[in-house]
Design a protein around this motif. Structure first.
Motif, PDB file in Angstrom:
ATOM      1  N   THR A 283      -6.557  72.228   0.128  1.00  0.00           N
ATOM      2  CA  THR A 283      -5.723  72.129   1.059  1.00  0.00           C
ATOM      3  C   THR A 283      -6.249  71.211   2.145  1.00  0.00           C
ATOM      4  OG1 THR A 283      -4.778  74.331   0.914  1.00  0.00           O
ATOM      5  CG2 THR A 283      -4.469  73.464   3.071  1.00  0.00           C
ATOM      6  N   ALA A 284      -7.533  71.249   2.238  1.00  0.00           N
ATOM      7  CA  ALA A 284      -8.203  70.390   3.290  1.00  0.00           C
ATOM      8  C   ALA A 284      -8.235  68.936   2.910  1.00  0.00           C
ATOM      9  CB  ALA A 284      -9.685  70.944   3.674  1.00  0.00           C
ATOM     10  N   VAL A 285      -8.289  68.742   1.656  1.00  0.00           N
ATOM     11  CA  VAL A 285      -8.411  67.420   0.980  1.00  0.00           C
ATOM     12  C   VAL A 285      -7.050  66.505   1.153  1.00  0.00           C
ATOM     13  CG1 VAL A 285      -8.482  65.944  -1.127  1.00  0.00           C
ATOM     14  CG2 VAL A 285     -10.280  67.700  -0.518  1.00  0.00           C
ATOM     15  N   VAL A 286      -5.929  67.544   1.021  1.00  0.00           N
ATOM     16  CA  VAL A 286      -4.639  66.884   0.996  1.00  0.00           C
ATOM     17  C   VAL A 286      -4.183  66.764   2.442  1.00  0.00           C
ATOM     18  CG1 VAL A 286      -2.085  67.497   0.694  1.00  0.00           C
ATOM     19  CG2 VAL A 286      -3.866  68.196  -1.050  1.00  0.00           C
ATOM     20  N   ALA A 287      -4.532  67.935   3.260  1.00  0.00           N
ATOM     21  CA  ALA A 287      -4.430  67.288   4.959  1.00  0.00           C
ATOM     22  C   ALA A 287      -5.150  66.114   5.419  1.00  0.00           C
ATOM     23  CB  ALA A 287      -4.896  68.658   5.299  1.00  0.00           C
ATOM     24  N   VAL A 288      -6.233  65.852   4.902  1.00  0.00           N
ATOM     25  CA  VAL A 288      -6.732  64.752   5.390  1.00  0.00           C
ATOM     26  C   VAL A 288      -6.272  63.640   4.919  1.00  0.00           C
ATOM     27  CG1 VAL A 288      -8.754  63.166   5.058  1.00  0.00           C
ATOM     28  CG2 VAL A 288      -9.266  65.743   5.469  1.00  0.00           C
ATOM     29  N   ALA A 289      -5.382  63.484   3.675  1.00  0.00           N
ATOM     30  CA  ALA A 289      -4.583  62.242   3.430  1.00  0.00           C
ATOM     31  C   ALA A 289      -3.490  62.476   4.317  1.00  0.00           C
ATOM     32  CB  ALA A 289      -4.415  62.414   1.871  1.00  0.00           C
ATOM     33  N   LEU A 290      -2.692  63.565   4.435  1.00  0.00           N
ATOM     34  CA  LEU A 290      -1.626  63.378   4.928  1.00  0.00           C
ATOM     35  C   LEU A 290      -1.584  63.055   6.571  1.00  0.00           C
ATOM     36  CD1 LEU A 290       0.230  66.597   3.562  1.00  0.00           C
ATOM     37  CD2 LEU A 290       0.642  64.287   3.228  1.00  0.00           C
ATOM     38  N   GLY A 291      -3.066  63.474   7.125  1.00  0.00           N
ATOM     39  CA  GLY A 291      -3.330  63.330   8.450  1.00  0.00           C
ATOM     40  C   GLY A 291      -3.409  61.963   8.729  1.00  0.00           C
ATOM     41  N   ILE A 292      -4.271  61.353   7.699  1.00  0.00           N
ATOM     42  CA  ILE A 292      -4.374  59.754   7.895  1.00  0.00           C
ATOM     43  C   ILE A 292      -2.800  59.074   7.776  1.00  0.00           C
ATOM     44  CG2 ILE A 292      -5.097  57.570   6.669  1.00  0.00           C
ATOM     45  CD1 ILE A 292      -7.462  59.368   5.816  1.00  0.00           C
TER      46      ILE A 292
ATOM     47  N   GLY B 255       1.244  55.321  14.405  1.00  0.00           N
ATOM     48  CA  GLY B 255       0.517  54.520  15.065  1.00  0.00           C
ATOM     49  C   GLY B 255      -0.650  55.015  16.126  1.00  0.00           C
ATOM     50  N   SER B 256      -0.869  56.252  15.797  1.00  0.00           N
ATOM     51  CA  SER B 256      -1.896  56.997  16.404  1.00  0.00           C
ATOM     52  C   SER B 256      -3.167  57.059  15.784  1.00  0.00           C
ATOM     53  CB  SER B 256      -1.534  58.627  16.411  1.00  0.00           C
ATOM     54  OG  SER B 256      -2.384  59.253  17.282  1.00  0.00           O
ATOM     55  N   ALA B 257      -4.431  57.184  16.795  1.00  0.00           N
ATOM     56  CA  ALA B 257      -5.798  57.202  16.239  1.00  0.00           C
ATOM     57  C   ALA B 257      -5.991  58.596  16.068  1.00  0.00           C
ATOM     58  CB  ALA B 257      -6.567  56.663  17.307  1.00  0.00           C
ATOM     59  N   LYS B 258      -5.294  59.549  16.035  1.00  0.00           N
ATOM     60  CA  LYS B 258      -5.655  61.093  15.999  1.00  0.00           C
ATOM     61  C   LYS B 258      -5.669  61.784  14.374  1.00  0.00           C
ATOM     62  CE  LYS B 258      -4.164  61.978  20.844  1.00  0.00           C
ATOM     63  NZ  LYS B 258      -3.421  60.567  21.039  1.00  0.00           N
ATOM     64  N   ALA B 259      -6.080  60.746  13.606  1.00  0.00           N
ATOM     65  CA  ALA B 259      -5.827  61.505  12.091  1.00  0.00           C
ATOM     66  C   ALA B 259      -6.773  62.581  12.187  1.00  0.00           C
ATOM     67  CB  ALA B 259      -6.292  60.392  11.149  1.00  0.00           C
ATOM     68  N   PRO B 260      -8.156  62.428  12.713  1.00  0.00           N
ATOM     69  CA  PRO B 260      -8.790  63.701  12.417  1.00  0.00           C
ATOM     70  C   PRO B 260      -8.168  65.131  12.965  1.00  0.00           C
ATOM     71  CG  PRO B 260     -10.239  62.235  13.079  1.00  0.00           C
ATOM     72  CD  PRO B 260      -8.648  61.524  13.554  1.00  0.00           C
ATOM     73  N   LEU B 261      -7.551  64.938  14.049  1.00  0.00           N
ATOM     74  CA  LEU B 261      -6.739  66.089  14.975  1.00  0.00           C
ATOM     75  C   LEU B 261      -5.701  66.433  13.887  1.00  0.00           C
ATOM     76  CD1 LEU B 261      -5.869  68.272  17.037  1.00  0.00           C
ATOM     77  CD2 LEU B 261      -4.593  66.321  18.032  1.00  0.00           C
ATOM     78  N   TYR B 262      -4.638  65.615  13.425  1.00  0.00           N
ATOM     79  CA  TYR B 262      -3.733  65.863  12.600  1.00  0.00           C
ATOM     80  C   TYR B 262      -4.135  66.826  11.314  1.00  0.00           C
ATOM     81  CZ  TYR B 262      -1.196  62.864  15.578  1.00  0.00           C
ATOM     82  OH  TYR B 262      -0.840  62.040  16.764  1.00  0.00           O
ATOM     83  N   ALA B 263      -5.217  66.169  10.779  1.00  0.00           N
ATOM     84  CA  ALA B 263      -5.580  66.620   9.495  1.00  0.00           C
ATOM     85  C   ALA B 263      -6.166  68.275   9.739  1.00  0.00           C
ATOM     86  CB  ALA B 263      -6.935  66.021   9.117  1.00  0.00           C
ATOM     87  N   VAL B 264      -6.776  68.569  11.013  1.00  0.00           N
ATOM     88  CA  VAL B 264      -7.172  69.751  11.367  1.00  0.00           C
ATOM     89  C   VAL B 264      -5.862  70.569  11.321  1.00  0.00           C
ATOM     90  CG1 VAL B 264      -8.488  71.315  13.113  1.00  0.00           C
ATOM     91  CG2 VAL B 264      -9.662  69.184  12.055  1.00  0.00           C
ATOM     92  N   LEU B 265      -5.077  70.269  11.924  1.00  0.00           N
ATOM     93  CA  LEU B 265      -3.962  70.948  12.274  1.00  0.00           C
ATOM     94  C   LEU B 265      -3.002  71.380  11.017  1.00  0.00           C
ATOM     95  CD1 LEU B 265      -2.296  69.253  15.618  1.00  0.00           C
ATOM     96  CD2 LEU B 265      -3.384  71.316  15.403  1.00  0.00           C
ATOM     97  N   MET B 266      -3.067  70.382  10.348  1.00  0.00           N
ATOM     98  CA  MET B 266      -2.281  70.628   8.846  1.00  0.00           C
ATOM     99  C   MET B 266      -2.967  71.226   7.915  1.00  0.00           C
ATOM    100  SD  MET B 266       0.173  67.037   8.230  1.00  0.00           S
ATOM    101  CE  MET B 266      -1.443  65.955   8.647  1.00  0.00           C
ATOM    102  N   GLY B 267      -4.286  71.443   7.975  1.00  0.00           N
ATOM    103  CA  GLY B 267      -5.380  72.211   6.901  1.00  0.00           C
ATOM    104  C   GLY B 267      -5.398  73.567   7.628  1.00  0.00           C
TER     105      GLY B 267
END
Length: 388
Positions: free
Chosen positions: A95-104, A111-123
């Protein structure tokens, strides 16, 4: 803040039990409290001021206590969960691996620089939401044990990673602060375990119950506030201090009397105050002014469901995999911390909560679907719930 305002807050927070009372809806209690805050806050009526220092401090206490209670709900001592922790960990990693890809992908799309935040939220997952839904629907079997282990691990990992992801520019100092809080929580756990094993905790419990002193509650709150003070000193979110202390108590075993007392303090007063404050502090009108934030919220919610649905690749029945996506505590914490740090765009805090609501809706639907299947299917993940 006056007593009249505090009375108003407590009264409107009753919307939480009102909405949650319909068992067929499987709505979390805090949803109504959040909506009540939105109605009386800056979004609509403006009856309460979320910027009031007293209101904010009470909300901070409620936030710390809420995360403490969430930590105590992690089933660390459950031996049946330990047996399922291998597959649960594997699915959490997938789930975390997929969330990282989706976060990016979501960050690039908006147009955001918050990919790490989005990945944590989705995972992330919410044990405080998923486990009660599972219990209420009487779902059993190996898949449920593995799901419980996965949710607990994802909950812990997301709460640890969130402060680092939301403000990566200060990840180093925050990591040091988080480590200091974690070390202190481990020390607390060691003392609690020693007092449990030598019978001191039981003697204290008996004495306190006989004399009506509530000593256990007083001691636990003193430790919680001390750890919260340590977190503030190191400029780390009080979320970590509350959750780490909750895990320490869960590892030793929480006395039932103390659990009831904490339930009364948290769910009866400070928890509702926090969620009303959170709803009142969010201006949903900014979603109208920034329509892209509505899309962001929907993308985060759908992305979280897709990330958790990837558990199907490791053999988890799809309804159960989707059911693991429910989240609220981590998005709430992200909105709270992000707003206090000033790192969120206008309307982005509301978008984070919108994404959480999407996951709650999808999880409720998936769990209800699983519950309607024949009971025998709940005991074997290779039966008819295997939809492939």
């Amino acid at each position: 803040m006056s007593f009249i305002e505090l009375s108003l807050i407590c009264v409107i927070a009753l919307l939480g039990p009102l909405l949650a009372s319909r068992e067929g809806w499987h709505l979390p209690l805090v949803l109504g409290e959040l909506l009540a805050g939105v109605v009386v806050g800056k979004s609509l009526l403006g009856w309460v001021d979320a910027g009031n220092q007293t209101f904010t401090f009470l909300a901070d206490i409620g936030f710390a206590l809420m995360m403490f209670v969430a930590g105590t709900h992690v089933p660390i001592r459950d031996r049946t969960i330990r047996a399922a922790i291998g597959k649960g960990a594997l699915r959490a990693v997938v789930t975390a691996v997929v969330a990282v890809a989706l976060g990016i992908a979501v960050a690039l799309l908006f147009g955001s620089a918050k990919a790490p935040l989005y990945a944590v939220l989705m995972g992330s997952s919410s044990a405080a939401l998923v486990l009660p839904i599972i219990d209420s629907l009487a779902l059993k079997g190996t898949s449920i044990l593995e799901l419980t282990a996965q949710v607990a691990l994802a909950d812990v990992a997301a709460i640890v990673a969130l402060p680092l992801a939301i403000d990566p520019g200060h990840a180093g100092p925050k990591a040091v602060g988080a480590l200091a809080v974690a070390v202190c929580a481990v020390v607390v756990w060691w003392f609690l375990r020693r007092f449990e094993r030598n019978g001191a905790r039981r003697r204290l419990h008996t004495f306190s119950e006989h004399r009506k002193f509530a000593l256990e509650l007083r001691i636990q709150l003193s430790i919680l506030f001390a750890l919260a003070g340590l977190a503030v000193f190191f400029n780390v979110s009080i979320m970590l201090s509350g959750f780490a202390f909750g895990l320490a108590v869960a590892a030793v075993g929480e006395p039932r009397r103390l659990a009831r007392q904490l339930f009364a303090v948290n769910d009866g007063f400070l928890g509702p105050v926090f969620f009303v404050w959170l709803g009142a502090s969010i201006d949903l009108r900014e979603l109208g002014s920034h329509p892209a934030m509505i899309g962001l919220g929907m993308a985060l919610g759908v992305g979280a469901v897709l990330a958790h649905a990837a558990g199907r690749l490791t053999g988890m029945p799809l309804p159960f995999a989707v059911a693991s996506a429910a989240q609220l505590g981590v998005p709430v914490a992200a909105a709270t911390i992000g707003r206090s740090l000033g790192v969120l765009a206008p309307g982005e805090d509301a978008a984070l909560l919108l994404g959480a609501l999407v996951t709650i809706g999808m999880t409720t639907a998936a769990a209800s679907f699983a519950a309607r299947r024949p009971p025998a299917e709940h005991h074997d993940q290779d039966t008819a719930l295997d939809t492939t």
